[in-house]
Design an enzyme around this catalytic site. Structure first.
Site, PDB file in Angstrom:
ATOM      1  N   GLY A  12       0.770  -1.233   0.000  1.00  0.00           N
ATOM      2  CA  GLY A  12       0.000   0.000   0.000  1.00  0.00           C
ATOM      3  C   GLY A  12       0.802   1.284   0.000  1.00  0.00           C
ATOM      4  O   GLY A  12       0.340   2.321   0.488  1.00  0.00           O
ATOM      5  N   HIS A 109       0.883   1.275 -13.233  1.00  0.00           N
ATOM      6  CA  HIS A 109       1.647   0.097 -13.636  1.00  0.00           C
ATOM      7  C   HIS A 109       3.129   0.466 -13.663  1.00  0.00           C
ATOM      8  O   HIS A 109       3.490   1.528 -14.198  1.00  0.00           O
ATOM      9  CB  HIS A 109       1.183  -0.397 -15.009  1.00  0.00           C
ATOM     10  N   ASP A 150      -4.059  -3.828 -18.494  1.00  0.00           N
ATOM     11  CA  ASP A 150      -3.076  -2.756 -18.770  1.00  0.00           C
ATOM     12  C   ASP A 150      -3.219  -2.209 -20.186  1.00  0.00           C
ATOM     13  O   ASP A 150      -2.234  -1.813 -20.826  1.00  0.00           O
ATOM     14  CB  ASP A 150      -1.645  -3.293 -18.567  1.00  0.00           C
ATOM     15  N   GLU A 179       6.147   6.029  -9.417  1.00  0.00           N
ATOM     16  CA  GLU A 179       4.730   5.686  -9.260  1.00  0.00           C
ATOM     17  C   GLU A 179       4.039   6.616  -8.280  1.00  0.00           C
ATOM     18  O   GLU A 179       2.950   7.152  -8.558  1.00  0.00           O
ATOM     19  CB  GLU A 179       4.584   4.245  -8.767  1.00  0.00           C
TER      20      GLU A 179
HETATM   21  C1  GRF Z   1       3.892  -1.399  -7.195  1.00  0.00           C
HETATM   22  O1  GRF Z   1       5.043  -1.579  -7.992  1.00  0.00           O
HETATM   23  C2  GRF Z   1       2.690  -1.248  -8.092  1.00  0.00           C
HETATM   24  O2  GRF Z   1       2.943  -0.607  -9.307  1.00  0.00           O
HETATM   25  C3  GRF Z   1       2.378  -2.654  -8.373  1.00  0.00           C
HETATM   26  O3  GRF Z   1       2.410  -3.218  -7.075  1.00  0.00           O
HETATM   27  C4  GRF Z   1       3.561  -2.677  -6.413  1.00  0.00           C
HETATM   28  C5  GRF Z   1       3.306  -2.470  -4.955  1.00  0.00           C
HETATM   29  O4  GRF Z   1       2.532  -1.335  -4.782  1.00  0.00           O
HETATM   30  N1  GRF Z   1       1.158  -2.825  -9.092  1.00  0.00           N
HETATM   31  P1  GRF Z   1       2.091  -0.851  -3.305  1.00  0.00           P
HETATM   32  O5  GRF Z   1       3.351  -0.594  -2.497  1.00  0.00           O
HETATM   33  O6  GRF Z   1       1.276  -1.979  -2.693  1.00  0.00           O
HETATM   34  O7  GRF Z   1       1.306   0.382  -3.544  1.00  0.00           O
END
Ligand code: GRF
Length: 195
Positions: A12, A109, A150, A179
């Protein structure tokens, strides 16, 4: 104020970036609910810590996929979101949910779509593929969610140069920072109806 529902499966950190942007007034928005398809996702702890409604809707609770999808749609409807953000969400939304919220679901993504994306390209696998392909650039993409994986319209991308001695782990860490940044910028674009 934009009402955002966030779907997660893991740590998260993208959810946290949205929560922080809302609390710091970077976004004129509020996370009104978090739903995870993984019971122990740390992202649920993040929601709890910020007093955000959160729920687990996954296989252990609803083994029947049709029931699970219906429960997810009902939960989302109860939240009345203006925007649904898939933030590290590793389950495919049902066509019924995508239709119900068409044009209001975005995903983050960790690659420069259309490269290294689609079925099976998630988490570290994405970065392993980039390294194996000897790509000079990688990065992250914010896009609308459509019926494909995607494949929705791209909202925003940011690239970085892959280093000489890059590993999948080091690339994942660097891309994750992108991201967190472009996810907020993508939501800002959505808020301003620039799209
Ligand atoms: C991230 O790289 C996201 O892009 C992918 O899952 C990974 C973990 O994301 N889809 P988060 O730390 O749980 O937000």
């Amino acid at each position: 104020m934009l009402r955002i529902a966030v779907l997660i499966s893991g740590g998260g950190t993208n959810l946290q970036a949205i929560i922080d942007a809302c609390e710091n007034q970077v976004l004129d928005a509020k996370v009104i609910g978090v739903i995870s398809n993984k019971e122990n996702a740390f992202g649920l702890e993040r929601a709890k810590k910020h007093g955000i409604a959160h729920d687990y809707i996954g296989v252990k609770r609803y083994s029947d996929v049709a029931v699970r999808n219906e429960m997810l749609l009902n939960r989302l409807n109860d939240m009345h979101p203006d925007l649904i953000v898939l933030a590290g969400y590793l389950s495919i939304l049902s066509p019924k949910i995508i239709k119900a919220y068409e044009g209001k679901i975005i995903n983050i993504h960790p690659s420069l779509i259309p490269k290294h994306c689609g079925k099976g390209f998630y988490g570290i696998k994405v970065h392993e593929s980039v390294i194996e392909s000897k790509d000079v650039y990688s990065g992250a993409t914010v896009h609308f969610v459509d019926a494909g994986v995607d494949t929705g319209t791209i909202i925003l991308q940011e690239a970085l140069k892959v280093s000489e001695n890059e590993t999948p782990a080091s690339l994942q860490k660097r891309v994750l920072e992108i991201e967190h940044r472009i996810l907020i910028q993508g939501i800002q674009k959505f808020c301003s109806y620039e799209l």
